[in-house]
Motif scaffolding. Structure first.
Motif, mmCIF file in Angstrom:
data_model
loop_
_atom_site.group_PDB
_atom_site.id
_atom_site.type_symbol
_atom_site.label_atom_id
_atom_site.label_comp_id
_atom_site.label_asym_id
_atom_site.label_seq_id
_atom_site.Cartn_x
_atom_site.Cartn_y
_atom_site.Cartn_z
ATOM 1 N N LEU A 34 46.494 51.472 19.301
ATOM 2 C CA LEU A 34 46.697 52.270 18.094
ATOM 3 C C LEU A 34 45.784 51.782 16.968
ATOM 4 O O LEU A 34 45.513 50.589 16.848
ATOM 5 N N LEU A 88 43.429 48.545 10.927
ATOM 6 C CA LEU A 88 44.164 47.673 11.842
ATOM 7 C C LEU A 88 44.187 48.265 13.242
ATOM 8 O O LEU A 88 44.437 49.465 13.417
ATOM 9 N N LEU A 100 54.475 46.152 18.101
ATOM 10 C CA LEU A 100 53.016 46.082 18.078
ATOM 11 C C LEU A 100 52.490 44.690 17.773
ATOM 12 O O LEU A 100 53.011 43.987 16.911
ATOM 13 N N PHE A 102 49.218 43.126 16.302
ATOM 14 C CA PHE A 102 48.098 43.577 15.486
ATOM 15 C C PHE A 102 46.960 42.572 15.491
ATOM 16 O O PHE A 102 47.173 41.359 15.565
ATOM 17 N N GLY A 103 45.738 43.100 15.362
ATOM 18 C CA GLY A 103 44.616 42.248 15.028
ATOM 19 C C GLY A 103 44.637 41.913 13.542
ATOM 20 O O GLY A 103 45.509 42.379 12.802
ATOM 21 N N LYS A 104 43.650 41.106 13.103
ATOM 22 C CA LYS A 104 43.609 40.704 11.703
ATOM 23 C C LYS A 104 43.128 41.823 10.796
ATOM 24 O O LYS A 104 43.314 41.756 9.584
#
Lengths: 112, 115
Positions: A34, A88, A100, A102-104
């Motif tokens: 996403l 994101l 979820l 998440f990346g940074k």
């Protein structure tokens, strides 16, 4: 352990430029990827990519999933100052419902 | 449809004090999530509810954090006692149906500052 890595972490472009944001991942059980846009408040949903839907497009934004390379890109064409935000990338944890990971994020600044 | 509602928007407390946040998900949404977002990081899951049951709280620091969703609708997240490293934005999110892969909808968050 699941991992989500975004690059670059920050980016400054001029209005009208085209940008490409990257997201790479490691998961034991891929279900979806996403993209969200976060301005000063709530992350807002952009796209969800799955094995059966690897390309999405909405106006000037588009995204592609590459399951072979374990990555995704988010493209923004003809950027506008209103595109300035944190983008994101997130995937559901392999072993936890659909919460979820998440990346940074990539912080995008579009200058006039 | 009304979005995810959170309150307060901002909170400033001293370390070792307690604080509580409230979340009202989108009407009819069965699944509710709390995330912690530290400056410069992506949101990190704290706890996931399905109706009034806990699905995943493996990343919740249970010595100081607690959360409940007693009637399967709104939820509260509490920190007691707060530490400096708890300074963050606390985001609540919800999604319609359990066990189905679908996007989550986020509230505007509560920004917590610990002095």
């Amino acid at each position: 352990e699941d991992k989500v890595v975004q690059s670059p972490l920050s980016l400054v472009v001029h209005e009208g430029d085209t940008v490409t944001l990257n997201c790479s991942y490691e998961v034991t059980n891929f279900r979806s990827l996403l993209w969200y846009k976060q301005e000063k408040k709530a992350p807002t949903f952009l796209f969800m990519l799955t094995s059966s839907g690897i390309e999405k497009k909405s106006g000037r934004l588009s995204s592609i999933l590459d399951k072979k390379e374990l990555s995704s890109i988010l493209n923004i064409t003809a950027t506008q100052t209103g595109d300035s935000a944190i983008y994101l990338c997130a995937l559901p944890y392999s072993n936890s419902g659909y919460a979820l990971n998440f990346g940074k994020g990539t912080s995008l600044l579009v200058t006039p | 449809e009304a979005g995810v509602a959170q309150s307060p928007r901002y909170k400033i407390i001293e370390k070792r004090q307690s604080v509580a946040f409230w979340c009202n998900p989108i009407s009819g949404h069965a699944t509710l999530y709390w995330y912690q977002q530290i400056l410069g990081q992506g949101p990190k899951l704290l706890i996931q509810f399905q109706n009034n049951g806990v699905v995943d709280d493996s990343q919740l620091p249970k010595d100081r954090f607690s959360a409940e969703r007693l009637k399967g609708v709104d939820s509260t997240l509490k920190i007691q006692p707060a530490k400096l490293e708890d300074s963050a934005v606390y985001l609540c999110a919800s999604s319609p149906r359990p066990g189905v892969n679908q996007p989550q909808h986020f509230g505007d968050g509560t920004r917590l500052s610990i002095l």
